[in-house]
Design an enzyme around this catalytic site. Structure first.
Site, short mmCIF file in Angstrom:
data_model
loop_
_atom_site.label_atom_id
_atom_site.label_comp_id
_atom_site.label_asym_id
_atom_site.label_seq_id
_atom_site.Cartn_x
_atom_site.Cartn_y
_atom_site.Cartn_z
CB CYS A 180 68.76 70.01 34.97
SG CYS A 180 67.07 70.06 34.90
CG ASN A 197 75.85 59.03 35.93
OD1 ASN A 197 76.13 57.95 36.62
ND2 ASN A 197 76.61 59.34 34.94
CG HIS A 235 73.02 64.19 35.44
ND1 HIS A 235 74.25 64.26 36.21
CD2 HIS A 235 73.22 63.66 34.42
CE1 HIS A 235 75.37 63.90 35.52
NE2 HIS A 235 74.78 63.50 34.16
#
Length: 427
Positions: free
Chosen positions: A362, A325, A327
């Site tokens: 993040c 995904n 991240h």
């Protein structure tokens, strides 16, 4: 001259019959020329192959008065060797299959002997349990169970599995549960209805209690299940045990919410998705409410002036830290949080509990800093003291990514010495 030739019988006269032709062609010894047939046509001498000539000379015995006799030659005692070259046919060009078969048989027997000498037998029966690690669904389809063998590269300096190893097992069983239940869509753990709406799961909170850490070659058994968490969330719990003794290793609970993969905004749970996962809900809890209340929550600010703060700056994600995904993987956050923990705590203590609150995702280009506050009189990391720490992982811009609270207990003895993988230098 032509008349003499015709008179000699080599050329027939006009009107001669075939019988007269044959008679006229006889030579003085009463035999036909070798190059002519009885019909007066030139015929190629039918010379048998050399092998047949040799065989005929060797087998045909002279007859005297109807009886076969053996003749001894006065020449050399050695048999005459006649060279023979076989014709190049497909059959003659094939390899010697008997030699090839003999070679293969020899190799097989040698390998079988070596295998027998090794006398391979599992030293423990649990080595054959769930050999391929696929896992299975149990308890009326509400619990997924999978076994893991602790590998040598999953343990740390104290000969036990790291917290990151156990967290990876939690993540692996969660995904395998969705896949085995037939709910895996195109996304990373997303159901088919979630994939249609471009939705993904993101973790909001994790709580875990660690009773003890497994060692190298230990077999651990992981159970996981899901339940409802409010209107738009899902709770997932885990229970890790030692396969042989049944002793509890770790208990964990987590809350997950949905996020739009494109807009990166949180989303409500559609009724279609609830209809997919609802039949798999299990109200059982790995961590009771009482245990959850005892787990201290991360504090926003440090209020105790006696606390000591440790900071580690310049943390950046690597390509291998990202999931599908795009991240940072949830387990990576734990490693970053512990980056700022003082080495005196890591050497003498082991993690007993952890609460993680995820505030912001993040990404690949993020730069972070890790802060750890060690409480009061325990800040010295004494070997006999229990320690509590507050952690904050934030972007350099100041935005909070993860808040955490950890408790630490003195390490238990796991044996002296190393694993023999590296030489020990003497003083």
């Amino acid at each position: 001259m032509a008349g003499s030739v015709a008179a000699s019988g080599f050329f027939p006269t006009p009107g001669s019959s075939p019988a007269a032709l044959a008679k006229g062609l006889k030579n003085m010894s009463g035999e036909l020329p070798e190059t002519l047939s009885v019909r007066g046509m030139v015929a190629k001498p039918n010379t048998p192959p050399a092998s047949m000539q040799v065989k005929a000379r060797a087998q045909a015995l002279p007859k005297v008065n109807g009886s076969k006799v053996n003749l001894k030659t006065t020449g050399s005692d050695k048999d005459e060797t006649v060279p023979y070259t076989s014709s190049k046919t497909f059959y003659n060009q094939l390899p010697d299959w008997s030699m090839l078969l003999a070679a293969v048989t020899t190799i097989f027997l040698a390998a079988e002997k070596q295998w027998t000498m090794l006398d391979w037998k599992p030293k423990r029966p649990d080595m054959l349990v769930d050999t391929f690690g696929f896992g299975r669904i149990i308890q009326d389809g509400l619990v997924f169970r999978q076994n893991f063998l602790i590998r040598s590269y999953e343990i740390g300096a104290d000969r036990t599995a790291s917290i990151e190893t156990l967290m990876n097992h939690l993540q692996e069983t969660a995904l395998n549960h969705v896949k085995t239940a037939g709910l895996l869509g195109d996304g990373f753990g997303a159901t088919p209805e979630m994939s249609k709406r471009n939705l993904i799961w993101v973790v909001s909170k994790i709580q875990l209690l660690v009773e003890h850490y497994p060692s190298w070659e230990d077999m651990v058994q992981v159970d996981t299940w899901v339940a409802s968490a409010g209107k738009n969330g899902m709770r997932r719990d885990w229970h890790i045990r030692d396969y042989n003794s049944g002793r509890t290793i770790l208990k964990a609970t987590s809350v997950w919410v949905m996020m739009n993969k494109t807009t990166r905004r949180l989303s409500k749970m559609p009724d279609e998705v609830r209809g997919e996962i609802g039949p798999h809900f299990n109200d059982r809890s790995a961590i009771t409410e009482e245990q959850g209340e005892k787990l201290a929550k991360p504090r926003n600010k440090v209020v105790d002036p006696s606390t000591k703060q440790f900071i580690r700056k310049g943390l950046t994600p690597k390509w291998g830290d990202l999931d599908v995904n795009q991240h940072v993987n949830n387990v990576k956050y734990i490693g970053w949080i512990l980056e700022s923990a003082p080495i005196s705590i890591l050497e003498k203590h082991e993690l007993a509990s952890m609460t993680l609150d995820y505030r912001k995702e993040c990404c690949r280009d993020s730069v972070l800093q890790s802060l750890t506050n060690v409480s009061g009189e325990c800040a010295d990391g004494g070997p006999d003291s229990a320690i509590q720490c507050d952690h904050l992982l934030q972007l350099e811009s100041g935005a909070d990514v993860v808040k955490a609270h950890t408790t630490w207990r003195p390490k238990r003895a796991h044996g002296e010495g190393n694993l023999g993988l590296f030489p020990v230098e003497s003083a």
